[in-house]
Write an enzyme that holds these catalytic residues in place. Sequence first.
Site, mmCIF file in Angstrom:
data_model
loop_
_atom_site.group_PDB
_atom_site.id
_atom_site.type_symbol
_atom_site.label_atom_id
_atom_site.label_comp_id
_atom_site.label_asym_id
_atom_site.label_seq_id
_atom_site.Cartn_x
_atom_site.Cartn_y
_atom_site.Cartn_z
ATOM 1 N N ALA A 80 -6.983 -6.735 -9.973
ATOM 2 C CA ALA A 80 -6.033 -7.659 -10.991
ATOM 3 C C ALA A 80 -7.356 -7.495 -11.973
ATOM 4 C CB ALA A 80 -5.336 -8.444 -11.657
ATOM 5 N N ASP A 125 -1.640 -10.760 -7.359
ATOM 6 C CA ASP A 125 -2.239 -9.689 -9.175
ATOM 7 C C ASP A 125 -0.775 -10.802 -9.880
ATOM 8 O OD1 ASP A 125 -2.505 -7.920 -6.833
ATOM 9 O OD2 ASP A 125 -3.415 -7.108 -8.305
ATOM 10 N N ARG A 129 -9.082 -0.800 -9.193
ATOM 11 C CA ARG A 129 -7.854 -1.283 -9.519
ATOM 12 C C ARG A 129 -8.547 -2.074 -8.451
ATOM 13 N NH1 ARG A 129 -10.261 -3.187 -5.438
ATOM 14 N NH2 ARG A 129 -8.865 -3.934 -5.175
ATOM 15 N N ASN A 177 0.370 -10.446 -4.434
ATOM 16 C CA ASN A 177 -0.467 -9.927 -3.657
ATOM 17 C C ASN A 177 -0.047 -8.296 -3.007
ATOM 18 O OD1 ASN A 177 -3.468 -9.893 -4.030
ATOM 19 N ND2 ASN A 177 -2.858 -10.239 -1.758
ATOM 20 N N ARG A 220 0.511 0.502 -14.522
ATOM 21 C CA ARG A 220 0.665 -0.381 -13.086
ATOM 22 C C ARG A 220 1.406 -1.633 -13.499
ATOM 23 N NH1 ARG A 220 -3.704 -1.096 -9.049
ATOM 24 N NH2 ARG A 220 -1.896 -1.006 -7.643
HETATM 25 C C1 LIG Z 1 -8.031 -9.651 -7.448
HETATM 26 S S1 LIG Z 1 -7.326 -8.728 -7.262
HETATM 27 C C2 LIG Z 1 -7.382 -7.800 -6.256
HETATM 28 C C3 LIG Z 1 -5.692 -7.453 -5.709
HETATM 29 O O1 LIG Z 1 -5.401 -6.747 -6.124
HETATM 30 C C4 LIG Z 1 -4.968 -5.091 -5.276
HETATM 31 O O2 LIG Z 1 -3.779 -4.485 -5.763
HETATM 32 P P1 LIG Z 1 -4.464 -3.129 -6.090
HETATM 33 O O3 LIG Z 1 -5.700 -2.354 -4.529
HETATM 34 O O4 LIG Z 1 -3.627 -1.945 -5.765
HETATM 35 O O5 LIG Z 1 -5.010 -3.049 -7.243
HETATM 36 C C5 LIG Z 1 -4.827 -6.452 -4.332
HETATM 37 O O6 LIG Z 1 -3.098 -7.107 -4.408
HETATM 38 C C6 LIG Z 1 -6.281 -7.651 -3.847
HETATM 39 O O7 LIG Z 1 -5.551 -8.496 -3.839
#
Ligand SMILES: CSC[C@H]1O[C@H](OP(=O)(O)O)[C@H](O)[C@@H]1O
Length: 365
Positions: A54, A243, A52, A253, A89
Amino acid sequence: MKVDGRHYRTIWSERDDRVQVIDQTRLPHAFEVLTLEDLEAAAQAIERMVVRGAPLIGATAAYGLALGLRRDASDDGLEGGYARLLRTRPTAVNLRWALDALRSTVAPLPVDERAEAAWQHAARLCDEDVELCRRIGEAGLPLFRAAAEAKSSGEPLRVLTHCNAGWLATVDWGTALAPIYMAHDAGIPVEVWVDETRPRNQGAALTAWELGRHGVPHKVIADNAGGHLMQQGLVDLCIVGTDRTTANGDVCNKIGTYLKALAAKANGVPFYVALPYPTIDWQVERGRDIPIEERSSREVTHIWGRDEEGRIREVQVTPDGSAAANPAFDVTPAELVTAFITDRGVCPANRAGLAGLYRQAEAGQ
Ligand SMILES: CSC[C@H]1O[C@H](OP(=O)(O)O)[C@H](O)[C@@H]1O
């Protein structure tokens, strides 16, 4: 980054027909590597948040499409694989950016050349991500150094971050955590307030794990504590990832980011967003036009952890029959962002700031 003395990226390939990823659903209690051998495995790894963040979602999708082309490099195979991965996603724009870039590379090629070209493209994308994040760290370091020097001698720079925008969210280095690592490595005393980041606890489980392994002092806090700490003057700056950032500077985000930005504005705390260029969506004007992922309510009603016997288990935290809502992201309006820390330097959080950095770079100025 290093895990027990050994360097890791979050995704790597030892053979050209599979990739390895760190299974982030098992951290911080177990460090396990998963092998992805086909497109469907890559798609499910993104959907289950084995990987996970971005940039890492984009990297995994690129390798996933390359794996798909190993089996079917026809136009139908390319378009079918693209569509399957795109629907994993909806919010992080790096997913579409990575798939579009790879498709543009391979679509003009003869079918029998596509799989290898895709594999090389995915490998280049990962190498570029590492460099982009390293540059974000370098761009943020002077800001962190100046903020630290403004404090009375010896006092640590206190930084609040939300969710996980560390090396686990990218291929290496991270975005929001990259300046923290570089400041720490430069001998600047930094302490990090780590928002636990309900409901999936990417902060408590992933950011805390990363910082601990790098020796960066940190304290995990409840998401609701950040505003209080800012009111008490215990936060010198906030830095988060993104994101999807729109052309006018609105930032999508992890859920809860917006509340931290409001508290920062109300308390005069600088609020920075670490932004690599693939996360800019030039096609979207306003943050409210960004699709917000709605994830399973079970992520709110249940929580994962390790029990007294050392077993990693899921337990229910809400009453039987209580419904739950689980929007996974929110949008922070550009006016709440102090500045973007990007792979091309620091700029104001607005269209002119972004265009100034990227259009000039595009024009080779
Ligand atoms: C550097 S992107 C990180 C960003 O992604 C996370 O979301 P997820 O864990 O659901 O993929 C989160 O928004 C982070 O800030």
